[in-house]
Design a protein around this motif. Structure first.
Motif, mmCIF file in Angstrom:
data_model
loop_
_atom_site.group_PDB
_atom_site.id
_atom_site.type_symbol
_atom_site.label_atom_id
_atom_site.label_comp_id
_atom_site.label_asym_id
_atom_site.label_seq_id
_atom_site.Cartn_x
_atom_site.Cartn_y
_atom_site.Cartn_z
ATOM 1 N N VAL A 255 0.800 -1.251 0.081
ATOM 2 C CA VAL A 255 0.097 0.224 -0.002
ATOM 3 C C VAL A 255 0.822 1.243 0.016
ATOM 4 O O VAL A 255 0.402 2.387 -0.457
ATOM 5 C CB VAL A 255 -0.953 -0.047 1.263
ATOM 6 C CG1 VAL A 255 -0.149 0.096 2.746
ATOM 7 C CG2 VAL A 255 -2.143 1.082 1.227
ATOM 8 N N ASP A 256 2.036 0.995 0.412
ATOM 9 C CA ASP A 256 2.976 2.052 0.249
ATOM 10 C C ASP A 256 3.117 3.059 -1.106
ATOM 11 O O ASP A 256 3.515 4.093 -1.134
ATOM 12 C CB ASP A 256 4.476 1.844 0.800
ATOM 13 C CG ASP A 256 4.523 1.253 2.071
ATOM 14 O OD1 ASP A 256 3.543 2.034 3.064
ATOM 15 O OD2 ASP A 256 5.479 0.919 2.574
ATOM 16 N N HIS A 257 2.889 2.263 -2.061
ATOM 17 C CA HIS A 257 2.792 2.889 -3.633
ATOM 18 C C HIS A 257 1.793 3.861 -3.664
ATOM 19 O O HIS A 257 2.067 4.668 -4.102
ATOM 20 C CB HIS A 257 2.814 1.701 -4.373
ATOM 21 C CG HIS A 257 3.869 0.631 -4.691
ATOM 22 N ND1 HIS A 257 4.855 0.870 -5.831
ATOM 23 C CD2 HIS A 257 4.415 -0.365 -4.067
ATOM 24 C CE1 HIS A 257 5.658 0.232 -5.561
ATOM 25 N NE2 HIS A 257 5.675 -0.712 -4.857
ATOM 26 N N SER A 258 0.739 3.611 -3.301
ATOM 27 C CA SER A 258 -0.607 4.170 -3.056
ATOM 28 C C SER A 258 -0.242 5.644 -2.391
ATOM 29 O O SER A 258 -0.623 6.540 -2.667
ATOM 30 C CB SER A 258 -1.731 3.781 -2.822
ATOM 31 O OG SER A 258 -2.248 2.698 -4.076
ATOM 32 N N LEU A 259 0.365 5.331 -1.085
ATOM 33 C CA LEU A 259 0.568 6.370 -0.250
ATOM 34 C C LEU A 259 1.741 7.393 -0.765
ATOM 35 O O LEU A 259 1.267 8.776 -0.493
ATOM 36 C CB LEU A 259 1.004 5.646 1.403
ATOM 37 C CG LEU A 259 0.074 5.016 1.721
ATOM 38 C CD1 LEU A 259 0.666 4.159 3.147
ATOM 39 C CD2 LEU A 259 -1.096 5.764 2.281
#
Length: 309
Positions: A255-259
């Motif tokens: 989810v770090d990619h979206s963050l």
């Protein structure tokens, strides 16, 4: 004697025509019920001849396309009466190795149609040393071409040429975000929809995007190439409004990619809406049968309805 030969020829011709019609129908059925359009009418850019052949495989109940040789877009239009004028070009995921063509493509297009939105599934080329001159260039060239072609056909397809967005899942989300951050006046999408996307190609993200990065950039890309395709680094005030969906327990693409993308968009004051679900894993598509995760398309439709015209 001449009459008999003519009759034999006519019979053979009828058989050939029947077989050709069957082959054409089989081709249409293999892709779906949309209008199929080749992206490139003449020479395909960044392409070289190879022994590769395009493959269609059903695995895990999903139609998967491998070794794309003929980039196309399949156009699904709503009825003229219900059309909103919006259109979305859909980039299926698959780690830049395959395309999950119906799961993250045709099914999504039909869901969009139900809301009066044109859905255009992009069968884009995958990076291949056999058929690509430079691995990383082919997907983006195809995505940009799909945007310009959709604008060219906007009037005949009952689409507003200023309301054409791009959407992608997983590696397709990386392609969509690349198109939304690397564009000129003709290829800029009007909005982006990123579903559990790969965003960054930086080393600190490698554990959660290694398959996509290796496929697109090779196993040992230089820093310039990694920076070019780390799309959070290319957000500016002209980046289109963006909608993002991800699950916290995604163990394939963190989810770090979206963050990081959300943070970059906010810093440049680009309108962005993000929904992070606690559970859902990776590759949930429309989320059907997964509790309230299945409502994420409703959140998207609400957001699209309120985009400025």
């Amino acid at each position: 004697m001449i009459r008999i030969r003519f009759k034999m020829f006519a019979s053979l011709l009828a058989i050939v025509c029947t077989l050709s019609a069957f082959a054409s129908q089989e081709r249409i059925d293999s892709l779906g019920s949309g209008l199929v359009i080749s992206l490139w009418q003449d020479e395909i850019p960044n392409h070289k001849m190879s022994s590769e052949t395009e493959k269609y495989v059903i695995s895990d109940g999903i139609l998967k396309v491998e070794q794309v040789q003929n980039p196309e877009m399949e156009v699904f239009l709503p009825s003229q009466r219900s059309a909103t004028g919006q259109a979305v070009i859909i980039c299926p995921g698959g780690g830049y190795g395959i395309l999950a063509y119906d799961w993250e493509g045709r099914d999504v297009a039909k869901a969009l149609n139900a809301k009066g939105i044109a859905g255009i599934v992009l069968k884009y080329r995958l990076p291949s040393a056999a058929s690509s001159i430079e691995l990383h260039k082919s997907p983006l060239l195809d995505a940009q071409r799909a945007i310009t072609l959709t604008r060219e056909h906007a009037k005949s397809w009952n689409i507003d040429k200023h309301r054409i967005g791009i959407m992608g899942f997983s590696a397709g989300g990386h392609l969509a975000s690349t198109a939304g951050t690397h564009f000129n006046n003709d290829t800029r999408p009007d909005f982006m929809v990123l579903i559990y996307p790969v965003i960054s190609m930086q080393d600190n993200m490698t554990s959660s995007q290694s398959r996509s990065r290796d496929a697109l950039l090779g196993k040992h890309p230089d820093n310039a190439l990694k920076d070019f395709y780390s799309n959070e680094k290319h957000v500016n005030t002209n980046t289109p409004p963006t909608f993002i969906v991800h699950a916290s327990d995604d163990d394939a693409i963190s989810v770090d990619h979206s963050l990081v993308m959300y943070s970059a968009l906010q810093k440049k004051q680009v309108p962005v809406e993000m929904h992070i679900y606690p559970k859902g894993g990776h590759g949930f598509g429309l989320g059907i049968g997964q509790g309230y995760l299945s409502s994420w398309p409703d959140r998207l439709f609400d957001w699209m309805e309120n985009l400025p015209e």
